[in-house]
Scaffold this active site. Structure first.
Site, mmCIF file in Angstrom:
data_model
loop_
_atom_site.group_PDB
_atom_site.id
_atom_site.type_symbol
_atom_site.label_atom_id
_atom_site.label_comp_id
_atom_site.label_asym_id
_atom_site.label_seq_id
_atom_site.Cartn_x
_atom_site.Cartn_y
_atom_site.Cartn_z
ATOM 1 N N ASP A 1 48.807 41.699 37.321
ATOM 2 C CA ASP A 1 49.805 40.619 37.262
ATOM 3 C C ASP A 1 51.005 41.181 36.500
ATOM 4 O O ASP A 1 51.053 42.398 36.238
ATOM 5 C CB ASP A 1 49.190 39.393 36.548
ATOM 6 C CG ASP A 1 49.824 38.073 37.003
ATOM 7 O OD1 ASP A 1 51.070 38.025 37.117
ATOM 8 O OD2 ASP A 1 49.087 37.109 37.253
ATOM 9 N N ILE A 2 51.940 40.338 36.113
ATOM 10 C CA ILE A 2 53.063 40.848 35.323
ATOM 11 C C ILE A 2 52.529 41.280 33.947
ATOM 12 O O ILE A 2 51.488 40.778 33.495
ATOM 13 C CB ILE A 2 54.194 39.794 35.178
ATOM 14 C CG1 ILE A 2 53.681 38.518 34.511
ATOM 15 C CG2 ILE A 2 54.816 39.480 36.536
ATOM 16 C CD1 ILE A 2 54.794 37.540 34.139
ATOM 17 N N LYS B 1 39.253 43.707 37.248
ATOM 18 C CA LYS B 1 40.390 44.270 38.002
ATOM 19 C C LYS B 1 41.673 43.455 37.874
ATOM 20 O O LYS B 1 42.189 42.891 38.850
ATOM 21 C CB LYS B 1 40.010 44.432 39.476
ATOM 22 C CG LYS B 1 38.847 45.396 39.702
ATOM 23 C CD LYS B 1 38.630 45.642 41.177
ATOM 24 C CE LYS B 1 37.583 46.699 41.471
ATOM 25 N NZ LYS B 1 36.209 46.340 41.135
ATOM 26 N N ARG C 1 24.115 56.266 46.307
ATOM 27 C CA ARG C 1 22.909 55.979 47.086
ATOM 28 C C ARG C 1 21.918 57.114 46.855
ATOM 29 O O ARG C 1 22.319 58.268 46.692
ATOM 30 C CB ARG C 1 23.221 55.905 48.583
ATOM 31 C CG ARG C 1 24.029 54.678 48.984
ATOM 32 C CD ARG C 1 23.221 53.394 48.827
ATOM 33 N NE ARG C 1 24.022 52.214 49.114
ATOM 34 C CZ ARG C 1 24.795 51.571 48.222
ATOM 35 N NH1 ARG C 1 24.882 51.996 46.973
ATOM 36 N NH2 ARG C 1 25.474 50.491 48.568
ATOM 37 N N LYS D 1 27.349 46.108 34.359
ATOM 38 C CA LYS D 1 28.689 45.769 34.857
ATOM 39 C C LYS D 1 28.679 44.327 35.336
ATOM 40 O O LYS D 1 27.855 43.944 36.157
ATOM 41 C CB LYS D 1 29.079 46.697 36.003
ATOM 42 C CG LYS D 1 30.448 46.373 36.588
ATOM 43 C CD LYS D 1 30.887 47.438 37.570
ATOM 44 C CE LYS D 1 30.576 47.096 38.996
ATOM 45 N NZ LYS D 1 31.439 46.092 39.602
ATOM 46 N N THR E 1 38.167 51.670 47.520
ATOM 47 C CA THR E 1 37.482 52.433 48.575
ATOM 48 C C THR E 1 37.424 51.661 49.895
ATOM 49 O O THR E 1 37.058 52.212 50.917
ATOM 50 C CB THR E 1 36.065 52.820 48.131
ATOM 51 O OG1 THR E 1 35.470 51.690 47.511
ATOM 52 C CG2 THR E 1 36.069 53.971 47.164
ATOM 53 N N ASP F 1 25.463 42.308 40.359
ATOM 54 C CA ASP F 1 26.128 41.539 41.412
ATOM 55 C C ASP F 1 25.254 40.362 41.833
ATOM 56 O O ASP F 1 24.679 40.350 42.926
ATOM 57 C CB ASP F 1 26.462 42.457 42.594
ATOM 58 C CG ASP F 1 27.546 43.461 42.218
ATOM 59 O OD1 ASP F 1 28.428 43.120 41.407
ATOM 60 O OD2 ASP F 1 27.508 44.597 42.718
ATOM 61 N N GLY G 1 24.433 49.531 41.991
ATOM 62 C CA GLY G 1 24.097 48.126 42.203
ATOM 63 C C GLY G 1 22.779 47.987 42.918
ATOM 64 O O GLY G 1 21.701 48.069 42.325
ATOM 65 N N ARG G 2 22.890 47.807 44.243
ATOM 66 C CA ARG G 2 21.709 47.456 45.040
ATOM 67 C C ARG G 2 20.550 48.434 44.945
ATOM 68 O O ARG G 2 19.399 48.022 45.044
ATOM 69 C CB ARG G 2 22.124 47.233 46.496
ATOM 70 C CG ARG G 2 22.895 45.934 46.652
ATOM 71 C CD ARG G 2 23.710 45.903 47.906
ATOM 72 N NE ARG G 2 24.886 46.767 47.808
ATOM 73 C CZ ARG G 2 25.797 46.890 48.773
ATOM 74 N NH1 ARG G 2 25.659 46.229 49.894
ATOM 75 N NH2 ARG G 2 26.846 47.675 48.602
ATOM 76 N N ASP H 1 34.276 44.167 34.889
ATOM 77 C CA ASP H 1 35.037 44.707 36.026
ATOM 78 C C ASP H 1 35.802 43.572 36.715
ATOM 79 O O ASP H 1 35.414 43.100 37.774
ATOM 80 C CB ASP H 1 34.049 45.380 36.991
ATOM 81 C CG ASP H 1 34.749 46.086 38.132
ATOM 82 O OD1 ASP H 1 35.941 46.412 37.999
ATOM 83 O OD2 ASP H 1 34.088 46.323 39.167
HETATM 84 O O1 C5P Z 1 25.374 47.905 45.407
HETATM 85 P P1 C5P Z 1 26.327 49.031 45.148
HETATM 86 O O2 C5P Z 1 25.675 50.198 44.420
HETATM 87 O O3 C5P Z 1 27.104 49.446 46.382
HETATM 88 O O4 C5P Z 1 27.378 48.392 44.105
HETATM 89 C C1 C5P Z 1 28.527 49.077 43.689
HETATM 90 C C2 C5P Z 1 29.301 48.269 42.706
HETATM 91 O O5 C5P Z 1 30.506 48.968 42.406
HETATM 92 C C3 C5P Z 1 29.723 46.893 43.190
HETATM 93 O O6 C5P Z 1 29.733 46.027 42.043
HETATM 94 C C4 C5P Z 1 31.115 47.105 43.711
HETATM 95 O O7 C5P Z 1 31.925 45.952 43.622
HETATM 96 C C5 C5P Z 1 31.636 48.174 42.747
HETATM 97 N N1 C5P Z 1 32.747 48.976 43.273
HETATM 98 C C6 C5P Z 1 32.648 49.716 44.450
HETATM 99 N N2 C5P Z 1 33.719 50.445 44.891
HETATM 100 C C7 C5P Z 1 34.867 50.437 44.202
HETATM 101 C C8 C5P Z 1 34.991 49.708 43.018
HETATM 102 C C9 C5P Z 1 33.872 48.974 42.573
HETATM 103 O O8 C5P Z 1 31.610 49.740 45.080
HETATM 104 N N3 C5P Z 1 35.879 51.170 44.642
#
Ligand code: C5P
Length: 242
Positions: free
Chosen positions: A71-72, A68, A189, A39, A127, A16, A218-219, A66
């Site tokens: 559309d039609i 997402k 986390r 991703k 989510t 990200d 991600g983070r 990713d």
């Molecule tokens: O930094 P973090 O671990 O929260 O990143 C989660 C990744 O998963 C991000 O790229 C976020 O857009 C993606 N994601 C999410 N929840 C979803 C679908 C995708 O957190 N329902």
């Protein structure tokens, strides 16, 4: 039943970053190790473009695109046909687009000119949607979990390879919908870590025990002092050795 490809790492790093240069600098840390599964989401894809993604694939990174799609059916099929040329492993689309849209996407992926067809994963209920918003703003009745299971069922009917879902729903998707659907779970986390903007989080171990085949992180990795060590430690914690 767990459904993962032995050739793919089960921890997926969410790149990200706003620009390709930042993503490149981050990935340079892996120069001497095996390339991680990454991703690429909307932000980086729109900034860096398809050529950069192809380049990543040529360098040996398995890529989860990713984007997402929704559309039609005809338009989504065209989008998948273009994206399939990049050689990515997976592409996401919204299950709420319906069975015909997902089937059109699948056909486009399978008839793509690339040697390796990308696999399609359906996003169930985002989510960021809670029950109040779903019922009263979007006018969709029932609980979020019922909706997630209903979307997973549509994804299965349309022949999708898997779904993106929270760790809290992975078990039910495996037991009630289809044990062979790949489950990909974000919202990870580490124990004791700040949740950030994620509401329903799980540790890597909990997510895997709950039926998640792949974890999107991600983070916790991108902002770690030593991202490679953090990635390797998460990978080991779920029993997959580097
Ligand atoms: O930094 P973090 O671990 O929260 O990143 C989660 C990744 O998963 C991000 O790229 C976020 O857009 C993606 N994601 C999410 N929840 C979803 C679908 C995708 O957190 N329902």
């Amino acid at each position: 039943m767990n459904t993962w490809d032995q050739n793919l790492r089960r921890v997926i790093i969410a790149l990200d970053f706003p620009e390709a240069s930042e993503a490149n600098a981050f990935l340079a840390r892996w120069e001497k190790s095996e390339k991680p599964f990454v991703k690429v989401g909307m932000q980086l894809f729109y900034a860096a473009g398809p050529r950069w993604v192809s380049h990543l694939v040529e360098e040996g990174y398995p890529v989860f695109l990713d984007v997402k799609l929704h559309d039609i059916p005809h338009t989504v099929a065209g989008g998948v046909r273009s994206l399939a040329r990049l050689g990515v492993e997976w592409i996401t689309l919204h299950a709420s687009g319906g069975i015909r849209m997902m089937e059109a996407a699948k056909e486009a992926a399978e008839t793509s000119t690339n040697q390796k067809a990308p696999r399609l994963l359906a996003v169930t209920q985002l989510t960021s949607t809670d029950q109040q918003m779903m019922n009263h703003e979007l006018g969709i009745p029932g609980t979020v979990q019922e909706r997630v299971l209903a979307y997973a069922q549509l994804a299965k009917q349309a022949g999708m390879a898997g779904v993106v879902c929270s760790g809290w729903e992975a078990t039910k998707i495996k037991s009630r919908v289809d044990s062979t659907l790949i489950t990909v779970t974000p919202g990870i986390r580490l124990a004791g870590q700040d949740q950030g903007d994620q509401k329903r989080v799980m540790t890597p171990e909990q997510a895997v025990q709950s039926g998640a085949d792949y974890l999107v992180v991600g983070r916790s990795i991108t902002q770690a002092k030593n991202p490679v060590a953090m990635y390797e430690s998460i990978t080991r914690s779920i029993g997959q050795d580097q």
